[in-house]
Design a protein around this motif. Structure first.
Motif, PDB file in Angstrom:
ATOM      1  N   THR A 165       0.849  -1.197   0.000  1.00 27.34           N
ATOM      2  CA  THR A 165       0.000   0.000   0.000  1.00 27.34           C
ATOM      3  C   THR A 165       0.884   1.247   0.000  1.00 27.34           C
ATOM      4  OG1 THR A 165      -0.120  -0.125   2.409  1.00 27.34           O
ATOM      5  CG2 THR A 165      -1.901  -1.168   1.169  1.00 27.34           C
ATOM      6  N   VAL A 166       0.267   2.417  -0.043  1.00 31.95           N
ATOM      7  CA  VAL A 166       1.011   3.682  -0.132  1.00 31.95           C
ATOM      8  C   VAL A 166       2.137   3.766   0.888  1.00 31.95           C
ATOM      9  CG1 VAL A 166       0.866   6.181   0.101  1.00 31.95           C
ATOM     10  CG2 VAL A 166      -0.960   4.960  -1.028  1.00 31.95           C
ATOM     11  N   ALA A 167       1.826   3.497   2.131  1.00 35.65           N
ATOM     12  CA  ALA A 167       2.808   3.662   3.205  1.00 35.65           C
ATOM     13  C   ALA A 167       3.918   2.617   3.149  1.00 35.65           C
ATOM     14  CB  ALA A 167       2.107   3.600   4.563  1.00 35.65           C
ATOM     15  N   ASN A 168       3.682   1.521   2.437  1.00 37.43           N
ATOM     16  CA  ASN A 168       4.648   0.423   2.420  1.00 37.43           C
ATOM     17  C   ASN A 168       5.490   0.361   1.154  1.00 37.43           C
ATOM     18  OD1 ASN A 168       3.753  -0.583   4.962  1.00 37.43           O
ATOM     19  ND2 ASN A 168       1.979  -1.482   3.950  1.00 37.43           N
ATOM     20  N   ILE A 169       5.418   1.402   0.343  1.00 36.61           N
ATOM     21  CA  ILE A 169       6.234   1.474  -0.874  1.00 36.61           C
ATOM     22  C   ILE A 169       7.169   2.676  -0.751  1.00 36.61           C
ATOM     23  CG2 ILE A 169       6.224   1.708  -3.377  1.00 36.61           C
ATOM     24  CD1 ILE A 169       3.356   0.665  -3.374  1.00 36.61           C
ATOM     25  N   LYS A 170       8.461   2.433  -0.913  1.00 41.03           N
ATOM     26  CA  LYS A 170       9.433   3.519  -0.799  1.00 41.03           C
ATOM     27  C   LYS A 170       9.104   4.624  -1.802  1.00 41.03           C
ATOM     28  CE  LYS A 170      14.281   4.236   0.177  1.00 41.03           C
ATOM     29  NZ  LYS A 170      15.551   3.560   0.495  1.00 41.03           N
ATOM     30  N   LYS A 171       9.234   5.859  -1.369  1.00 38.92           N
ATOM     31  CA  LYS A 171       8.799   7.009  -2.167  1.00 38.92           C
ATOM     32  C   LYS A 171       9.991   7.842  -2.630  1.00 38.92           C
ATOM     33  CE  LYS A 171       4.558   9.029  -2.862  1.00 38.92           C
ATOM     34  NZ  LYS A 171       4.787   9.718  -4.133  1.00 38.92           N
ATOM     35  N   VAL A 172      10.027   8.113  -3.922  1.00 40.71           N
ATOM     36  CA  VAL A 172      11.009   9.046  -4.474  1.00 40.71           C
ATOM     37  C   VAL A 172      10.466  10.459  -4.318  1.00 40.71           C
ATOM     38  CG1 VAL A 172      12.187   9.820  -6.566  1.00 40.71           C
ATOM     39  CG2 VAL A 172      11.921   7.372  -6.113  1.00 40.71           C
ATOM     40  N   THR A 173      11.286  11.378  -3.857  1.00 41.61           N
ATOM     41  CA  THR A 173      10.862  12.767  -3.666  1.00 41.61           C
ATOM     42  C   THR A 173      11.861  13.708  -4.348  1.00 41.61           C
ATOM     43  OG1 THR A 173      12.103  13.005  -1.591  1.00 41.61           O
ATOM     44  CG2 THR A 173       9.833  12.208  -1.428  1.00 41.61           C
ATOM     45  N   SER A 174      11.436  14.942  -4.546  1.00 47.77           N
ATOM     46  CA  SER A 174      12.324  15.962  -5.112  1.00 47.77           C
ATOM     47  C   SER A 174      11.714  17.331  -4.896  1.00 47.77           C
ATOM     48  CB  SER A 174      12.556  15.725  -6.618  1.00 47.77           C
ATOM     49  OG  SER A 174      11.347  15.896  -7.333  1.00 47.77           O
ATOM     50  N   GLY A 175      12.543  18.358  -4.978  1.00 46.52           N
ATOM     51  CA  GLY A 175      12.062  19.724  -4.811  1.00 46.52           C
ATOM     52  C   GLY A 175      12.761  20.669  -5.765  1.00 46.52           C
ATOM     53  N   SER A 176      12.164  21.829  -5.966  1.00 50.80           N
ATOM     54  CA  SER A 176      12.708  22.799  -6.921  1.00 50.80           C
ATOM     55  C   SER A 176      13.926  23.538  -6.376  1.00 50.80           C
ATOM     56  CB  SER A 176      11.622  23.799  -7.337  1.00 50.80           C
ATOM     57  OG  SER A 176      11.020  24.396  -6.206  1.00 50.80           O
ATOM     58  N   THR A 177      14.167  23.449  -5.082  1.00 50.21           N
ATOM     59  CA  THR A 177      15.405  23.935  -4.465  1.00 50.21           C
ATOM     60  C   THR A 177      15.843  22.881  -3.454  1.00 50.21           C
ATOM     61  OG1 THR A 177      14.394  25.062  -2.563  1.00 50.21           O
ATOM     62  CG2 THR A 177      14.539  26.320  -4.627  1.00 50.21           C
ATOM     63  N   PRO A 178      17.109  22.865  -3.056  1.00 50.58           N
ATOM     64  CA  PRO A 178      17.557  21.886  -2.057  1.00 50.58           C
ATOM     65  C   PRO A 178      16.755  21.949  -0.760  1.00 50.58           C
ATOM     66  CG  PRO A 178      19.442  22.904  -3.125  1.00 50.58           C
ATOM     67  CD  PRO A 178      18.235  23.655  -3.602  1.00 50.58           C
ATOM     68  N   GLU A 179      16.447  23.164  -0.315  1.00 51.23           N
ATOM     69  CA  GLU A 179      15.686  23.332   0.931  1.00 51.23           C
ATOM     70  C   GLU A 179      14.277  22.761   0.791  1.00 51.23           C
ATOM     71  OE1 GLU A 179      14.036  26.844   3.953  1.00 51.23           O
ATOM     72  OE2 GLU A 179      15.153  27.385   2.130  1.00 51.23           O
ATOM     73  N   ILE A 180      13.623  23.068  -0.329  1.00 56.85           N
ATOM     74  CA  ILE A 180      12.266  22.562  -0.560  1.00 56.85           C
ATOM     75  C   ILE A 180      12.290  21.052  -0.730  1.00 56.85           C
ATOM     76  CG2 ILE A 180      10.325  22.574  -2.190  1.00 56.85           C
ATOM     77  CD1 ILE A 180      10.493  25.007  -0.319  1.00 56.85           C
ATOM     78  N   GLY A 181      13.329  20.525  -1.374  1.00 55.04           N
ATOM     79  CA  GLY A 181      13.472  19.085  -1.519  1.00 55.04           C
ATOM     80  C   GLY A 181      13.467  18.390  -0.167  1.00 55.04           C
ATOM     81  N   LYS A 182      14.190  18.949   0.793  1.00 55.06           N
ATOM     82  CA  LYS A 182      14.240  18.366   2.140  1.00 55.06           C
ATOM     83  C   LYS A 182      12.886  18.472   2.843  1.00 55.06           C
ATOM     84  CE  LYS A 182      19.180  19.238   2.831  1.00 55.06           C
ATOM     85  NZ  LYS A 182      20.200  20.035   3.585  1.00 55.06           N
ATOM     86  N   LYS A 183      12.198  19.613   2.642  1.00 57.31           N
ATOM     87  CA  LYS A 183      10.867  19.779   3.245  1.00 57.31           C
ATOM     88  C   LYS A 183       9.889  18.740   2.707  1.00 57.31           C
ATOM     89  CE  LYS A 183      10.523  24.634   4.628  1.00 57.31           C
ATOM     90  NZ  LYS A 183       9.770  25.892   4.448  1.00 57.31           N
ATOM     91  N   ILE A 184       9.903  18.577   1.386  1.00 56.88           N
ATOM     92  CA  ILE A 184       8.991  17.610   0.761  1.00 56.88           C
ATOM     93  C   ILE A 184       9.351  16.190   1.184  1.00 56.88           C
ATOM     94  CG2 ILE A 184       8.330  16.592  -1.468  1.00 56.88           C
ATOM     95  CD1 ILE A 184       8.558  19.428  -2.664  1.00 56.88           C
ATOM     96  N   ASP A 185      10.645  15.905   1.243  1.00 56.94           N
ATOM     97  CA  ASP A 185      11.091  14.579   1.664  1.00 56.94           C
ATOM     98  C   ASP A 185      10.636  14.283   3.096  1.00 56.94           C
ATOM     99  OD1 ASP A 185      12.773  12.203   0.934  1.00 56.94           O
ATOM    100  OD2 ASP A 185      13.848  12.826   2.727  1.00 56.94           O
TER     101      ASP A 185
END
Length: 422
Positions: A165-185
């Motif tokens: 299910t959603v919570a049990n599948i590793k998620k790829v994340t990214s952001g438009s800036t390094p700081e935002i990437g970390k926030k989204i992650d």
């Protein structure tokens, strides 16, 4: 940060995601389909991805209550917008970005300073920043990476899978800036038990998603080609694969019809982008062509068996078991079972389709096929098209005629039932 999350699109991807986020945050789920929203508010999910009990629980909880709506005004106070709309292809297999563009326009009109827009829809590399961001800027009058920010986190929903299910599948994340990437992650990390992988850029995250399904498509095309070859040689493909799989590094894929909204579509997105930069894809498009031809191949194999067993195609009664694009789910989008149905119709046989997982009305509207409510007759030809668990318990002796053929397209039935399989 006090996140107020809006999920745009409440289909196979958006609804499960909204429920997971609502366990920790205030979430509004938005969809333009009023009927869909009304059904969900009555705790009924026609995709069968979320149970009535789980919906009822999250809709009625006191804290971080999930609110579902078709009114745009209800998502106006959000500061995180997650877009999960479909990205199909047209008749010529060219990407259709209109749903994504419309969703971006809707969000753009609501954006405030420091808001974050995250896209989960499958796209080719560059769509988020080159197609969606300009729309967001136009309708918000805000400047990208100064007033608002974006991210991309590709969906990995596996329809019908109650384990991954959603919570049990590793998620790829990214952001438009390094700081935002970390926030989204960190945002996704707070609900994804399996963890996350922060990609170095949005384009990398987009590319990672589109090659996941292209890779599966190519691998399945290879075993489908093997099935065609071994059929001519009189060898059982599944026996060959079983023997080969005894080696530790053999990749075990099975032949079959390849449809659905992901594997049957995503490779065209990558091929389209490759063409735009001057490269004609060889392997990806060859795999698509081969997989798209399998319905005709299967129909031809069945016709040969009918001739061999003295079954007249013009008077034969054929039962197709399954119409969804894969086992144990209700999703009928881009199902290649329909291609098999249409090809078999050319033989002038009487064809019945039985699929307890598919929505009868949706099948009628989309494909003009009347599903059987239950099996009450015996048939000359029975084709196991989709490997639903329900079909594994069928007593085939009760539904087959004296001189019948059972063709196992999925290779899941015992050889005591049939020797005929793809």
């Amino acid at each position: 940060m006090n996140y107020k999350i809006a999920i745009i699109g409440l289909g196979y991807v958006g609804l499960p995601l909204a429920i997971e986020f609502a366990k920790k945050y205030s979430v509004v789920g938005f969809d333009i389909n009023k009927e869909r929203v009304n059904e969900l508010n009555k705790c009924y999910d026609n995709t069968s991805e979320v149970s009535s009990n789980d919906l009822k629980k999250v809709l009625n909880q006191q804290k971080n209550k999930l609110f579902l709506s078709f009114n745009v005004e209800d998502i106006a106070n959000s500061n995180i917008y997650i877009v999960t709309v479909p990205t199909p292809v047209d008749r010529n297999n060219r990407p259709i970005l209109k749903p994504l563009e419309k969703a971006s326009k809707t969000v753009g009109k609501l954006l405030n300073k420091n808001d974050i827009v995250i896209y989960e829809s499958t796209v080719y590399p560059g769509v988020t920043e080159e197609e969606c961001v300009p729309i967001l800027e136009k309708y918000s009058s805000l400047k990208f990476n100064e007033d608002f920010y974006c991210g991309y986190s590709p969906e990995r929903i596996n329809p019908g899978d109650k384990t991954r299910t959603v919570a049990n599948i590793k998620k790829v994340t990214s952001g438009s800036t390094p700081e935002i990437g970390k926030k989204i992650d960190n945002l996704y990390k707070s609900i994804i038990v399996a963890g996350t992988h922060l990609a170095p850029s949005i384009k990398v995250a987009e590319a990672s998603k589109v090659i996941e399904n292209a890779q599966r498509d190519v691998n399945i095309a290879f075993v489908n080609e093997l099935a065609v070859i071994f059929s001519k040689l009189g060898i059982d493909t599944h026996d060959v694969l079983e023997a080969a799989a005894t080696k530790w590094n053999f990749l075990h894929f099975k032949p079959g019809l390849v449809g659905g909204h992901c594997i049957g579509v995503d490779p065209f997105y990558l091929a389209q982008k490759a063409q735009e930069v001057g490269y004609h894809s060889e392997i990806i498009l060859a795999a698509r062509r081969l997989n798209d031809s399998m319905a005709e191949f299967v129909a031809t194999e069945i016709l040969k068996l009918m001739v061999k067993n003295n079954i007249n195609a013009n008077s034969a009664k054929i039962l197709m078991l399954g119409l969804t694009f894969k086992e144990n789910c209700s999703d009928i989008r881009n199902t290649k079972a329909v291609d098999l149905y249409k090809t078999l119709l050319q033989y002038n046989s009487l064809i019945h389709v039985y699929d307890p997982n598919a929505n009868t009305n949706e099948v009628k509207i989309r494909y003009n096929i009347d599903l059987l409510p239950k099996i009450e007759e015996s048939y000359d030809v029975i084709i196991l098209v989709v490997g639903h668990n329900d079909f594994l318990d069928l007593d085939f002796s009760e539904i087959r005629s004296s001189n019948s053929i059972i063709y196992d397209l999925k290779g899941v039935l015992s050889k005591k039932i049939t020797e005929n399989r793809l």
